[in-house]
Scaffold this active site. Structure first.
Site, PDB file in Angstrom:
ATOM      1  N   ALA A  65       0.865  -1.170   0.000  1.00  0.00           N
ATOM      2  CA  ALA A  65       0.000   0.000   0.000  1.00  0.00           C
ATOM      3  C   ALA A  65       0.905   1.224   0.000  1.00  0.00           C
ATOM      4  O   ALA A  65       2.069   1.153   0.421  1.00  0.00           O
ATOM      5  CB  ALA A  65      -0.887  -0.018   1.231  1.00  0.00           C
ATOM      6  N   GLY A 109       0.635  -4.992   0.921  1.00  0.00           N
ATOM      7  CA  GLY A 109      -0.604  -5.043   0.139  1.00  0.00           C
ATOM      8  C   GLY A 109      -0.398  -5.669  -1.234  1.00  0.00           C
ATOM      9  O   GLY A 109      -1.344  -6.196  -1.830  1.00  0.00           O
ATOM     10  N   GLU A 112      -0.582  -9.269  -0.692  1.00  0.00           N
ATOM     11  CA  GLU A 112      -1.981  -9.564  -0.341  1.00  0.00           C
ATOM     12  C   GLU A 112      -2.883  -9.503  -1.577  1.00  0.00           C
ATOM     13  O   GLU A 112      -3.802 -10.306  -1.723  1.00  0.00           O
ATOM     14  CB  GLU A 112      -2.445  -8.583   0.744  1.00  0.00           C
ATOM     15  CG  GLU A 112      -1.682  -8.830   2.053  1.00  0.00           C
ATOM     16  CD  GLU A 112      -1.845  -7.711   3.070  1.00  0.00           C
ATOM     17  OE1 GLU A 112      -1.748  -6.521   2.696  1.00  0.00           O
ATOM     18  OE2 GLU A 112      -2.087  -8.028   4.256  1.00  0.00           O
ATOM     19  N   GLU A 132       5.190  -4.955   6.857  1.00  0.00           N
ATOM     20  CA  GLU A 132       4.505  -3.852   7.563  1.00  0.00           C
ATOM     21  C   GLU A 132       5.044  -3.653   8.978  1.00  0.00           C
ATOM     22  O   GLU A 132       4.997  -2.562   9.525  1.00  0.00           O
ATOM     23  CB  GLU A 132       2.991  -4.125   7.627  1.00  0.00           C
ATOM     24  CG  GLU A 132       2.269  -4.061   6.284  1.00  0.00           C
ATOM     25  CD  GLU A 132       2.143  -5.416   5.587  1.00  0.00           C
ATOM     26  OE1 GLU A 132       2.975  -6.308   5.846  1.00  0.00           O
ATOM     27  OE2 GLU A 132       1.210  -5.558   4.781  1.00  0.00           O
TER      28      GLU A 132
HETATM   29  N1  CO8 Z   1       4.561   3.216  -0.886  1.00  0.00           N
HETATM   30  C1  CO8 Z   1       4.932   4.380  -1.463  1.00  0.00           C
HETATM   31  N2  CO8 Z   1       6.041   4.503  -2.219  1.00  0.00           N
HETATM   32  C2  CO8 Z   1       6.805   3.416  -2.397  1.00  0.00           C
HETATM   33  C3  CO8 Z   1       6.492   2.177  -1.819  1.00  0.00           C
HETATM   34  C4  CO8 Z   1       5.295   2.093  -1.038  1.00  0.00           C
HETATM   35  N3  CO8 Z   1       4.877   0.947  -0.478  1.00  0.00           N
HETATM   36  N4  CO8 Z   1       7.446   1.283  -2.148  1.00  0.00           N
HETATM   37  C5  CO8 Z   1       8.327   1.933  -2.923  1.00  0.00           C
HETATM   38  N5  CO8 Z   1       7.941   3.222  -3.077  1.00  0.00           N
HETATM   39  C6  CO8 Z   1       8.622   4.289  -3.822  1.00  0.00           C
HETATM   40  C7  CO8 Z   1       9.869   4.772  -3.091  1.00  0.00           C
HETATM   41  O1  CO8 Z   1       9.515   5.718  -2.099  1.00  0.00           O
HETATM   42  C8  CO8 Z   1      10.653   5.364  -4.226  1.00  0.00           C
HETATM   43  O2  CO8 Z   1      10.122   6.631  -4.548  1.00  0.00           O
HETATM   44  P1  CO8 Z   1      11.111   7.924  -4.644  1.00  0.00           P
HETATM   45  O3  CO8 Z   1      12.008   7.587  -5.812  1.00  0.00           O
HETATM   46  O4  CO8 Z   1      10.168   9.041  -4.898  1.00  0.00           O
HETATM   47  O5  CO8 Z   1      11.836   7.969  -3.362  1.00  0.00           O
HETATM   48  C9  CO8 Z   1      10.331   4.435  -5.404  1.00  0.00           C
HETATM   49  O6  CO8 Z   1       9.115   3.765  -5.042  1.00  0.00           O
HETATM   50  C10 CO8 Z   1      11.393   3.386  -5.644  1.00  0.00           C
HETATM   51  O7  CO8 Z   1      11.612   2.699  -4.417  1.00  0.00           O
HETATM   52  P2  CO8 Z   1      13.069   2.509  -3.762  1.00  0.00           P
HETATM   53  O8  CO8 Z   1      13.974   3.643  -4.143  1.00  0.00           O
HETATM   54  O9  CO8 Z   1      12.873   2.264  -2.308  1.00  0.00           O
HETATM   55  O10 CO8 Z   1      13.532   1.193  -4.524  1.00  0.00           O
HETATM   56  P3  CO8 Z   1      14.570   0.113  -3.986  1.00  0.00           P
HETATM   57  O11 CO8 Z   1      14.840  -0.779  -5.169  1.00  0.00           O
HETATM   58  O12 CO8 Z   1      15.726   0.745  -3.322  1.00  0.00           O
HETATM   59  O13 CO8 Z   1      13.762  -0.724  -2.855  1.00  0.00           O
HETATM   60  C11 CO8 Z   1      11.832  -1.881  -1.947  1.00  0.00           C
HETATM   61  C12 CO8 Z   1      12.644  -1.493  -3.211  1.00  0.00           C
HETATM   62  C13 CO8 Z   1      12.675  -2.848  -1.105  1.00  0.00           C
HETATM   63  C14 CO8 Z   1      10.584  -2.550  -2.428  1.00  0.00           C
HETATM   64  C15 CO8 Z   1      11.532  -0.617  -1.115  1.00  0.00           C
HETATM   65  O14 CO8 Z   1      10.959   0.349  -1.990  1.00  0.00           O
HETATM   66  C16 CO8 Z   1      10.570  -0.840   0.004  1.00  0.00           C
HETATM   67  O15 CO8 Z   1      10.939  -1.362   1.042  1.00  0.00           O
HETATM   68  N6  CO8 Z   1       9.282  -0.435  -0.171  1.00  0.00           N
HETATM   69  C17 CO8 Z   1       8.290  -0.498   0.870  1.00  0.00           C
HETATM   70  C18 CO8 Z   1       7.795  -1.926   1.088  1.00  0.00           C
HETATM   71  C19 CO8 Z   1       6.773  -1.964   2.192  1.00  0.00           C
HETATM   72  O16 CO8 Z   1       7.044  -1.650   3.330  1.00  0.00           O
HETATM   73  N7  CO8 Z   1       5.532  -2.369   1.856  1.00  0.00           N
HETATM   74  C20 CO8 Z   1       4.439  -2.439   2.809  1.00  0.00           C
HETATM   75  C21 CO8 Z   1       3.628  -1.173   2.762  1.00  0.00           C
HETATM   76  S1  CO8 Z   1       2.325  -1.126   3.983  1.00  0.00           S
HETATM   77  C22 CO8 Z   1       1.124  -2.117   3.323  1.00  0.00           C
HETATM   78  O17 CO8 Z   1       1.251  -2.638   2.246  1.00  0.00           O
HETATM   79  C23 CO8 Z   1      -0.136  -2.306   4.123  1.00  0.00           C
HETATM   80  C24 CO8 Z   1      -1.183  -3.098   3.323  1.00  0.00           C
HETATM   81  C25 CO8 Z   1      -2.468  -3.149   4.088  1.00  0.00           C
HETATM   82  C26 CO8 Z   1      -3.412  -2.031   3.678  1.00  0.00           C
HETATM   83  C27 CO8 Z   1      -4.475  -1.771   4.692  1.00  0.00           C
HETATM   84  C28 CO8 Z   1      -5.827  -2.216   4.298  1.00  0.00           C
HETATM   85  C29 CO8 Z   1      -6.843  -2.276   5.419  1.00  0.00           C
END
Ligand code: CO8
Length: 258
Positions: A65, A109, A112, A132
């Site tokens: 998400a 998400g 999921e 998360e």
């Molecule tokens: N949300 C927003 N932006 C994101 C997300 C995300 N989940 N993941 C990546 N991005 C963005 C980064 O901020 C970055 O943007 P910018 O260039 O503007 O800084 C761009 O995508 C590229 O990402 P990275 O530079 O971080 O790329 P890397 O190759 O270095 O890393 C990763 C890749 C490992 C995937 C890293 O981006 C990461 O850890 N992302 C977050 C993963 C995460 O924590 N996901 C869980 C999110 S919470 C969730 O999903 C809750 C779901 C339940 C919903 C609720 C319903 C009731």
């Protein structure tokens, strides 16, 4: 409707939905999930569509998400809007089969959403996770529920508590995905599976989806009865007559969804 965060293509009888927020690794926000629900409902209504494939990019199916969208929200806002509740319910109401074709990150998400599909085919580069916990929260769209049913308590606890990623090989071994293929072949394999499904009787296909999904909601005894009754009911269809006649006559069945 013109979409901005997804791309939808119809290939023969398969609706291919590509998540398309490359700058955010396809992070799920209101717009993307809203558009996805519209596209899925359109696919459900479109008689030409007989199977659906959801995919992302080579780097990410979806990295979760959208954290930036959620970060400032209050409990009252999340609870009051039942955040992502309507969208996940809508996805679960789609009766046509949906395959997730996952390459790269399927996190939070994203993992999921893949699990909401009927089965997952992934590339050898896929990484699944429920990270998360690293954000001070927990899974909210099935990561503590569906994942546990798919891979068992021990692995689900491990994934949800440590936030570690599972690679494709482990995901297949654990029963999270049905097939692993080389990254370059992912879409070809998913589309070919979808085309195969599209050749079947749609009535039988939807019955299978319903019955397998019931197995997560019912006791075994009730589930077996449900399955048997649906099996019996398929003998009211022309497709059953055609399918069995075609077998006896050693020819391909021509199903007409009747
Ligand atoms: N949300 C927003 N932006 C994101 C997300 C995300 N989940 N993941 C990546 N991005 C963005 C980064 O901020 C970055 O943007 P910018 O260039 O503007 O800084 C761009 O995508 C590229 O990402 P990275 O530079 O971080 O790329 P890397 O190759 O270095 O890393 C990763 C890749 C490992 C995937 C890293 O981006 C990461 O850890 N992302 C977050 C993963 C995460 O924590 N996901 C869980 C999110 S919470 C969730 O999903 C809750 C779901 C339940 C919903 C609720 C319903 C009731």
């Amino acid at each position: 409707m013109a979409f901005e965060t997804i791309i939808v293509e119809l290939e023969d009888h398969v609706s291919l939905i590509k998540l398309n927020r490359p700058d955010a690794l396809n992070a799920l926000n209101d717009q993307l999930l809203g558009e996805l629900v519209v596209a899925l409902n359109e696919a459900q209504e479109n008689e030409k569509v007989r199977c659906i494939v959801i995919t992302g990019s080579e780097k990410a199916f979806a990295a979760g998400a959208d954290i930036k969208m959620m970060s400032d929200k209050s409990f009252v806002e999340m609870f009051g809007s039942d955040f992502f509740g309507a969208e996940s319910d809508a996805i679960m109401r789609i009766r046509k089969p949906i395959i997730a074709a996952v390459s790269g990150y399927a996190l939070g998400g994203g993992c999921e959403l893949a699990m909401m599909c009927d089965f997952i085919i992934c590339s050898d580069t896929a990484k699944f996770g429920q990270p998360e916990i690293n954000l001070g929260v927990m899974a909210g769209l099935g990561g503590s529920q569906r994942l546990t049913r798919f891979v068992g308590k021990s692995k689900a606890m491990d994934m949800n508590l440590t936030g570690r990623f599972m690679d494709a090989e482990e995901a297949e071994r654990s029963g999270l995905v049905s097939r692993v293929v080389p990254a370059k072949k992912l879409l070809e394999e998913a589309m070919s599976a979808a085309q195969k499904i599209a050749e079947k009787s749609m009535i039988a296909t939807m019955a299978v989806k319903e019955a397998v999904n019931r197995s997560y909601e019912m006791t075994l005894r009730e589930g077996l009865l449900f399955e048997r009754r649906v099996f019996h009911s398929l003998f009211a269809t022309e497709d059953q007559k055609e399918g069995m006649a075609a077998f006896a006559e050693k020819r391909e069945a021509q199903f007409r969804d009747r």
